[in-house]
Design a protein around this motif. Structure first.
Motif, PDB file in Angstrom:
ATOM      1  N   ALA A 134       1.105  -1.078   0.160  1.00  0.00           N
ATOM      2  CA  ALA A 134       0.243   0.161  -0.409  1.00  0.00           C
ATOM      3  C   ALA A 134       0.471   1.239  -0.054  1.00  0.00           C
ATOM      4  O   ALA A 134       0.587   2.064  -0.745  1.00  0.00           O
ATOM      5  CB  ALA A 134      -0.812  -0.050   1.103  1.00  0.00           C
ATOM      6  N   ALA A 135       1.973   1.377   0.519  1.00  0.00           N
ATOM      7  CA  ALA A 135       2.789   2.212   0.766  1.00  0.00           C
ATOM      8  C   ALA A 135       3.773   2.152  -0.311  1.00  0.00           C
ATOM      9  O   ALA A 135       3.991   4.053  -1.214  1.00  0.00           O
ATOM     10  CB  ALA A 135       3.774   2.024   1.787  1.00  0.00           C
ATOM     11  N   ALA A 136       4.139   1.095  -0.947  1.00  0.00           N
ATOM     12  CA  ALA A 136       4.485   1.802  -2.030  1.00  0.00           C
ATOM     13  C   ALA A 136       3.557   1.896  -3.172  1.00  0.00           C
ATOM     14  O   ALA A 136       4.187   3.029  -4.257  1.00  0.00           O
ATOM     15  CB  ALA A 136       5.444   0.099  -3.038  1.00  0.00           C
ATOM     16  N   GLU A 137       2.452   1.908  -3.278  1.00  0.00           N
ATOM     17  CA  GLU A 137       1.868   1.693  -4.130  1.00  0.00           C
ATOM     18  C   GLU A 137       1.415   3.881  -4.273  1.00  0.00           C
ATOM     19  O   GLU A 137       1.277   4.294  -5.203  1.00  0.00           O
ATOM     20  CB  GLU A 137       0.715   1.236  -4.186  1.00  0.00           C
ATOM     21  N   ALA A 138       1.441   4.035  -3.279  1.00  0.00           N
ATOM     22  CA  ALA A 138       1.225   5.407  -2.935  1.00  0.00           C
ATOM     23  C   ALA A 138       2.111   6.019  -3.696  1.00  0.00           C
ATOM     24  O   ALA A 138       1.933   7.268  -3.797  1.00  0.00           O
ATOM     25  CB  ALA A 138       0.947   5.677  -1.890  1.00  0.00           C
ATOM     26  N   TYR A 139       3.667   5.365  -3.521  1.00  0.00           N
ATOM     27  CA  TYR A 139       4.644   6.209  -3.629  1.00  0.00           C
ATOM     28  C   TYR A 139       4.881   6.530  -4.889  1.00  0.00           C
ATOM     29  O   TYR A 139       5.067   7.358  -5.511  1.00  0.00           O
ATOM     30  CB  TYR A 139       6.101   6.018  -3.371  1.00  0.00           C
ATOM     31  N   LEU A 140       4.637   5.797  -5.689  1.00  0.00           N
ATOM     32  CA  LEU A 140       4.612   4.852  -7.162  1.00  0.00           C
ATOM     33  C   LEU A 140       3.467   6.237  -7.516  1.00  0.00           C
ATOM     34  O   LEU A 140       3.897   6.505  -8.859  1.00  0.00           O
ATOM     35  CB  LEU A 140       4.803   3.738  -7.642  1.00  0.00           C
ATOM     36  N   LEU A 141       1.975   5.808  -7.491  1.00  0.00           N
ATOM     37  CA  LEU A 141       1.276   6.882  -7.997  1.00  0.00           C
ATOM     38  C   LEU A 141       1.407   7.766  -8.109  1.00  0.00           C
ATOM     39  O   LEU A 141       0.951   9.203  -8.694  1.00  0.00           O
ATOM     40  CB  LEU A 141       0.130   6.363  -7.382  1.00  0.00           C
ATOM     41  N   ARG A 142       2.350   8.674  -7.100  1.00  0.00           N
ATOM     42  CA  ARG A 142       2.976  10.470  -7.121  1.00  0.00           C
ATOM     43  C   ARG A 142       3.573  10.512  -7.802  1.00  0.00           C
ATOM     44  O   ARG A 142       3.684  11.214  -8.313  1.00  0.00           O
ATOM     45  CB  ARG A 142       2.774  10.698  -5.600  1.00  0.00           C
ATOM     46  N   ARG A 143       4.802   9.253  -8.090  1.00  0.00           N
ATOM     47  CA  ARG A 143       5.736   9.867  -9.174  1.00  0.00           C
ATOM     48  C   ARG A 143       4.935   9.887 -10.466  1.00  0.00           C
ATOM     49  O   ARG A 143       4.591  10.673 -11.434  1.00  0.00           O
ATOM     50  CB  ARG A 143       6.793   8.194  -9.072  1.00  0.00           C
ATOM     51  N   LEU A 144       3.989   9.067 -10.726  1.00  0.00           N
ATOM     52  CA  LEU A 144       3.293   8.701 -12.301  1.00  0.00           C
ATOM     53  C   LEU A 144       2.478   9.839 -12.666  1.00  0.00           C
ATOM     54  O   LEU A 144       2.805  10.329 -13.085  1.00  0.00           O
ATOM     55  CB  LEU A 144       2.486   7.439 -12.245  1.00  0.00           C
ATOM     56  N   GLU A 145       1.932  10.588 -11.155  1.00  0.00           N
ATOM     57  CA  GLU A 145       1.415  11.648 -11.443  1.00  0.00           C
ATOM     58  C   GLU A 145       2.186  12.848 -12.129  1.00  0.00           C
ATOM     59  O   GLU A 145       1.289  13.888 -12.411  1.00  0.00           O
ATOM     60  CB  GLU A 145       0.564  12.447 -10.560  1.00  0.00           C
ATOM     61  N   ASN A 146       3.384  12.839 -11.705  1.00  0.00           N
ATOM     62  CA  ASN A 146       4.308  13.948 -12.044  1.00  0.00           C
ATOM     63  C   ASN A 146       5.293  13.915 -12.882  1.00  0.00           C
ATOM     64  O   ASN A 146       6.229  14.783 -12.901  1.00  0.00           O
ATOM     65  CB  ASN A 146       4.924  14.393 -10.362  1.00  0.00           C
ATOM     66  N   ARG A 147       5.092  12.655 -13.614  1.00  0.00           N
ATOM     67  CA  ARG A 147       6.464  12.256 -14.756  1.00  0.00           C
ATOM     68  C   ARG A 147       5.730  12.476 -15.909  1.00  0.00           C
ATOM     69  O   ARG A 147       4.442  10.784 -15.964  1.00  0.00           O
ATOM     70  CB  ARG A 147       7.221  11.130 -14.174  1.00  0.00           C
ATOM     71  N   CYS A 148       6.006  12.664 -16.786  1.00  0.00           N
ATOM     72  CA  CYS A 148       5.327  12.430 -18.088  1.00  0.00           C
ATOM     73  C   CYS A 148       6.225  11.600 -19.448  1.00  0.00           C
ATOM     74  O   CYS A 148       6.302  12.428 -20.984  1.00  0.00           O
ATOM     75  CB  CYS A 148       4.565  13.575 -18.658  1.00  0.00           C
ATOM     76  N   ARG A 149       7.268  11.835 -18.668  1.00  0.00           N
ATOM     77  CA  ARG A 149       8.627  11.242 -19.831  1.00  0.00           C
ATOM     78  C   ARG A 149       7.883   9.892 -20.581  1.00  0.00           C
ATOM     79  O   ARG A 149       8.515   9.324 -19.855  1.00  0.00           O
ATOM     80  CB  ARG A 149       9.466  11.525 -18.708  1.00  0.00           C
ATOM     81  N   THR A 150       8.220  10.240 -21.183  1.00  0.00           N
ATOM     82  CA  THR A 150       7.862   9.118 -22.472  1.00  0.00           C
ATOM     83  C   THR A 150       8.205   9.557 -24.150  1.00  0.00           C
ATOM     84  O   THR A 150       8.093  10.003 -23.955  1.00  0.00           O
ATOM     85  CB  THR A 150       6.295   7.894 -22.174  1.00  0.00           C
ATOM     86  N   ASN A 151       7.754   8.843 -24.869  1.00  0.00           N
ATOM     87  CA  ASN A 151       7.744   8.712 -26.188  1.00  0.00           C
ATOM     88  C   ASN A 151       7.033   8.174 -27.465  1.00  0.00           C
ATOM     89  O   ASN A 151       7.452   6.246 -27.125  1.00  0.00           O
ATOM     90  CB  ASN A 151       9.431   7.938 -26.496  1.00  0.00           C
ATOM     91  N   ASP A 152       6.428   8.078 -27.553  1.00  0.00           N
ATOM     92  CA  ASP A 152       5.782   7.493 -28.272  1.00  0.00           C
ATOM     93  C   ASP A 152       6.637   6.526 -29.169  1.00  0.00           C
ATOM     94  O   ASP A 152       5.813   4.797 -29.560  1.00  0.00           O
ATOM     95  CB  ASP A 152       4.476   7.714 -29.282  1.00  0.00           C
ATOM     96  N   ASN A 153       7.605   6.931 -29.763  1.00  0.00           N
ATOM     97  CA  ASN A 153       8.198   5.659 -30.194  1.00  0.00           C
ATOM     98  C   ASN A 153       8.913   4.871 -30.217  1.00  0.00           C
ATOM     99  O   ASN A 153       8.722   3.198 -30.673  1.00  0.00           O
ATOM    100  CB  ASN A 153       9.397   6.640 -31.883  1.00  0.00           C
ATOM    101  N   VAL A 154       9.406   4.820 -29.321  1.00  0.00           N
ATOM    102  CA  VAL A 154       9.676   3.679 -28.552  1.00  0.00           C
ATOM    103  C   VAL A 154       8.774   3.038 -27.989  1.00  0.00           C
ATOM    104  O   VAL A 154       8.574   1.183 -27.987  1.00  0.00           O
ATOM    105  CB  VAL A 154      10.923   4.249 -26.876  1.00  0.00           C
ATOM    106  N   MET A 155       7.735   3.669 -27.399  1.00  0.00           N
ATOM    107  CA  MET A 155       6.622   2.438 -26.907  1.00  0.00           C
ATOM    108  C   MET A 155       6.586   1.527 -28.195  1.00  0.00           C
ATOM    109  O   MET A 155       5.846   0.117 -28.053  1.00  0.00           O
ATOM    110  CB  MET A 155       5.480   3.704 -26.193  1.00  0.00           C
ATOM    111  N   ASN A 156       5.766   2.667 -29.692  1.00  0.00           N
ATOM    112  CA  ASN A 156       5.569   1.278 -30.277  1.00  0.00           C
ATOM    113  C   ASN A 156       6.455   0.668 -30.605  1.00  0.00           C
ATOM    114  O   ASN A 156       5.751  -0.746 -30.866  1.00  0.00           O
ATOM    115  CB  ASN A 156       4.820   2.289 -31.926  1.00  0.00           C
ATOM    116  N   ALA A 157       7.757   0.848 -30.934  1.00  0.00           N
ATOM    117  CA  ALA A 157       8.406  -0.131 -31.011  1.00  0.00           C
ATOM    118  C   ALA A 157       8.497  -1.205 -29.709  1.00  0.00           C
ATOM    119  O   ALA A 157       8.632  -2.808 -30.816  1.00  0.00           O
ATOM    120  CB  ALA A 157      10.246   0.293 -31.097  1.00  0.00           C
TER     121      ALA A 157
END
Length: 302
Positions: free
Chosen positions: A178-201
């Motif tokens: 429960a503690a880990a998921e709360a931590y990870l969800l907070r980080r996910l909300e505050n970061r949008c670092r991704t790349n469509d080309n990588v994810m499609n590959a």
């Protein structure tokens, strides 16, 4: 080109874009891929919540280390095979209250660890990420994660402050998750670092079970080979070819492990995964498993 619905908009949209009204992931790469260890039957793996399922393979460890999740006492060591995942592993010495946390990057070769690596009075909690999921949570690029075993704060700078201290004051797996998921969800909300080309590959690699060439990935992405390799090293930590090779190995291992001996036909795997012959398949498998296919099955109790 396939367009994946991944969080690339504002931070506030990250979680909502991954889910519909019922909380079911709209697109989850994990549905195409379920990597396993060298001894799946001995793994103490707990799946994450639906919101984290696209990124997190599982949580594992134990709040009571007398309940062993390590190899049988007769084994001198355990072989760790490339599972294409990356782990944060937190250890607590319950006698002294001291904890340590390491980040283990993606590995491309088998290695052995002592069977008695966890001592009495210690507990362990770990977060296992899919290889494509780490960059959503990490502080920076992943160019140096290959075979890395480093302090967690090299990639997760707030881990000790935001989660490590909480874990020290918990004593059960459910409370730690429960503690880990709360931590990870907070980080996910505050970061949008991704790349469509990588994810499609990555999607192409997973759907093809790793049986895909760099040229095919390049054509699908619309990028040059050099551009695609640079992006993979930044967001995944390894090249597209190595990613495909590791995914192919994992798929062959999963098929071997789940097939009964009566249905096991090595030639079918040679053909399905585009190996030139049985020798090529055996050599490739041993490169990653440290054993021949039959030896790996015997070690896994199959």
């Amino acid at each position: 080109m396939i367009r994946l619905d991944y969080p690339v908009a504002s931070p506030a949209q990250t979680i909502t874009r991954l889910s519909d009204r019922k909380g079911t992931p709209m697109y989850n790469l994990a549905q195409h891929y379920h990597p396993i260890t060298a001894t799946p039957a001995m793994s103490n793996e707990i799946p994450p919540s639906k919101l984290l399922a696209p990124y997190i393979r599982c949580f594992w460890g134990s709040d009571d280390m007398s309940m062993s999740w390590t190899p049988a006492p007769s084994a001198d060591s355990e072989i760790i095979i490339p599972d294409t995942c990356m782990d944060i592993i937190w250890d607590l010495d319950e006698d002294t209250g001291r904890s340590s946390t390491l980040f283990h990057g993606i590995n491309d070769a088998p290695f052995a660890v002592p069977a008695d690596r966890v001592t009495a009075g210690c507990s362990r909690f770990a977060i296992r990420f899919y290889f494509w999921g780490v960059h959503y949570f990490a502080d920076d690029h992943l160019r140096d994660v290959l075979n890395a075993h480093v302090d967690v704060e090299a990639y997760f700078g707030t881990f000790r402050r935001e989660l490590g201290e909480l874990l020290t004051h918990t004593s059960t797996m459910p409370s730690r998750i429960a503690a880990a998921e709360a931590y990870l969800l907070r980080r996910l909300e505050n970061r949008c670092r991704t790349n469509d080309n990588v994810m499609n590959a990555v999607n192409t690699i997973l759907q093809s079970r790793g049986v895909v060439t760099v040229e095919e990935l390049q054509r699908g992405s619309g990028l040059s080979q050099r551009q695609l390799e640079r992006l993979f090293r930044e967001y995944i930590g390894i090249t597209p070819k190595k990613t495909a090779d590791l995914v192919r190995f994992q798929n062959t291992w999963q098929e071997l492990y789940h097939l009964t001996r009566e249905k096991l036909n090595m030639q079918d795997l040679v053909y399905a995964y585009r190996f030139s012959d049985q020798s090529h398949f055996n050599n490739s498998f041993k490169k990653y498993a440290g054993r021949t296919p039959l030896e790996a099955l015997a070690a896994a109790g199959r």
